[in-house]
Scaffold this active site. Structure first.
Site, PDB file in Angstrom:
ATOM      1  N   ALA A 101      23.183 -45.995  29.821  1.00 55.73           N
ATOM      2  CA  ALA A 101      22.341 -46.297  30.984  1.00 55.73           C
ATOM      3  C   ALA A 101      22.459 -47.790  31.286  1.00 55.73           C
ATOM      4  O   ALA A 101      23.003 -48.556  30.488  1.00 55.73           O
ATOM      5  CB  ALA A 101      20.890 -45.936  30.695  1.00 55.73           C
ATOM      6  N   LYS A 102      21.989 -48.210  32.419  1.00 54.81           N
ATOM      7  CA  LYS A 102      21.929 -49.642  32.752  1.00 54.81           C
ATOM      8  C   LYS A 102      20.971 -49.803  33.922  1.00 54.81           C
ATOM      9  O   LYS A 102      20.713 -48.827  34.647  1.00 54.81           O
ATOM     10  CB  LYS A 102      23.322 -50.146  33.170  1.00 54.81           C
ATOM     11  CG  LYS A 102      23.515 -51.630  33.003  1.00 54.81           C
ATOM     12  CD  LYS A 102      23.831 -51.974  31.555  1.00 54.81           C
ATOM     13  CE  LYS A 102      24.239 -53.405  31.359  1.00 54.81           C
ATOM     14  NZ  LYS A 102      24.825 -53.611  30.033  1.00 54.81           N
ATOM     15  N   GLY A 103      20.491 -50.990  34.123  1.00 55.80           N
ATOM     16  CA  GLY A 103      19.602 -51.182  35.267  1.00 55.80           C
ATOM     17  C   GLY A 103      19.170 -52.609  35.383  1.00 55.80           C
ATOM     18  O   GLY A 103      19.769 -53.514  34.795  1.00 55.80           O
TER      19      GLY A 103
END
Ligand code: NAD
Length: 409
Positions: A101-103
């Site tokens: 994931a990333k954000g």
């Protein structure tokens, strides 16, 4: 080609060698969920400001998703998607029971007060608290976020869900962080260097290293390879560089950086540019600053025999091909810099079990993990006669693909 396109290119190249088929390729490339939220806060001036926040959850077939949060003006959804998929492949390469994931938030924290950043972080958690969690998605620090930001995330999330230290990693040591996390990426690079140098039959002792970037990854890598007997012949940061063919005095260099905040101007060598560091006469080059620094223009001039990618995406695909033709061995980012996410996993394990490990145990488990990952990828590279990067993607895609099919689509 930007870093996002680069990741996609390497993924598709490996998927086609594996002949996974167009449908599985599309399934693996498509993120599971893309969350985009409004993050509105009151600034210290009383003015209301609205920011955009993202959390891209790429794949959870092997476990809860894992990846950093970055606060940066240039962050957009496309970049977050590419970085999220990179995390899926990275966690699979080192065989952690996690997905990717990333954000982050599109903002410029250098123009904001600490209190504004705290309000922004807490508001963002309000907006995404129902999709993250210790068994769902576990954020971590990335560009412009740090242990303090992680502490605020833990606190805000715990208001909704009860005491939850395992919801983020990279926390301060006084608040359920892990010993060894700060140096983990550099330490992982050291272990990777040891493995590849053993493979090519050169001892670390006396080997010449050049390091671009002197932040978390670059400085710990430089210090640790030096402690192992390596000779640091060139270093640089955003301000400039310094080189010395006989080896830089590393203790003196650290003193200089402590005083002046940069490697530039260190008296124990001659000044040089960033490009000169990338093309330094050495056995091992560690690019540990930015993406896309090794391009088709620089690649023909690289003199190192081995490149160990500390940064994410330092080599663009055109440069990668040139380096391969020239016989330069490249240890890809998804293997070489995976030490950070590996110790983040150890932090999560300690939090889930409500216990703490000492630093010796953290480092020993990290060494075992990095060695096993390197060995697996080097074996695939040797037997299939393909570069380490393609081998790493093949191992990762194989693991994620198998888990996906076994769970049922
Ligand atoms: P950092 O901010 O601590 O350090 C970055 C360094 O790069 C600084 O010394 C800076 O001066 C230098 N730099 C910036 N722009 C430059 C330029 N144009 N030319 C030369 N040097 C420049 O960042 P970091 O945490 O060390 O991360 C470095 C890279 O490693 C990034 O690509 C990051 O995504 C990647 N990475 C970091 C970790 C980690 O645990 N910190 C883990 C995996 C990957």
């Amino acid at each position: 080609m930007n870093a996002a396109e680069g990741t996609n290119y390497y993924f598709r190249k490996a998927a086609r060698i594996m002949d996974v088929g167009e449908r599985i390729e599309t399934l693996l490339a498509t993120p599971l969920r893309e969350v985009k939220v409004q993050v509105s806060i009151e600034l210290d001036s009383g003015e209301i400001r609205t920011f955009l926040g993202f959390r891209i959850q790429h794949d959870n077939s092997r476990g809860p998703m894992k990846g950093g949060l970055r606060f940066h003006p240039s962050l957009d959804q496309d970049e977050a998607v590419a970085l999220a998929s990179l995390m899926t492949w990275k966690t699979a390469v080192v065989n952690l029971p996690f997905g990717g994931a990333k954000g982050g938030i599109t903002c410029d924290p250098s123009t904001m007060s600490l209190r504004e950043i705290e309000r922004l972080t807490r508001k963002f958690v309000d907006q995404i608290q129902d999709v993250i969690g210790p068994t769902r998605d576990i954020p971590a620090p990335d560009v412009n976020t740090n242990p303090q930001v992680m502490a605020w995330i833990m606190d805000q999330y715990s208001k909704y869900h009860g005491h939850s230290p395992a919801v983020v990693t990279g926390k301060p040591l006084d608040l359920y962080g892990s010993k060894g996390r700060e140096a983990a990426t550099g330490r992982g690079i050291l272990y990777t260097c040891r493995e590849i140098l053993r493979d090519v039959g050169i001892p670390v002792k006396g080997t010449r290293f050049a390091v671009q970037g002197f932040g978390n990854v670059g400085s710990h890598s430089a210090r640790l390879v030096h402690e192992d007997g390596g000779r640091l012949v060139a270093v640089s940061d955003v301000h400039g560089g310094v080189r010395n063919a006989s080896g830089l005095d590393v203790a003196g260099l650290f003193e200089h950086v402590k005083r002046s905040g940069t490697v530039k101007g260190f008296g124990g060598g001659t000044p040089c540019t960033n490009e000169e560091v990338l093309c330094a006469d050495c056995e091992v080059l560690i690019p540990a600053a930015m993406g896309n620094v090794l391009t088709k223009h620089v690649a023909p001039e690289v003199r190192a025999r081995i490149i160990v990618e500390g940064a994410n995406g330092p080599t663009d695909p055109e440069a990668d091909e040139i380096l391969e033709k020239r016989g330069v061995l490249v240890v890809p980012d998804i293997l070489a810099n995976a030490g950070g996410v590996t110790v983040s996993y150890f932090e999560w394990v300690q939090n889930m079990q409500h216990l703490t490990w000492d630093e010796e145990r953290v480092n020993a488990e990290l060494e075992r993990t990095m060695k096993e990952a390197y060995e697996r990828i080097a074996t695939v590279s040797r037997t299939r006669k393909i570069p380490l990067r393609t081998a790493a993607f093949i191992v990762a895609i194989g693991r994620v693909g198998k888990a996906t099919v076994l769970r049922g689509i």
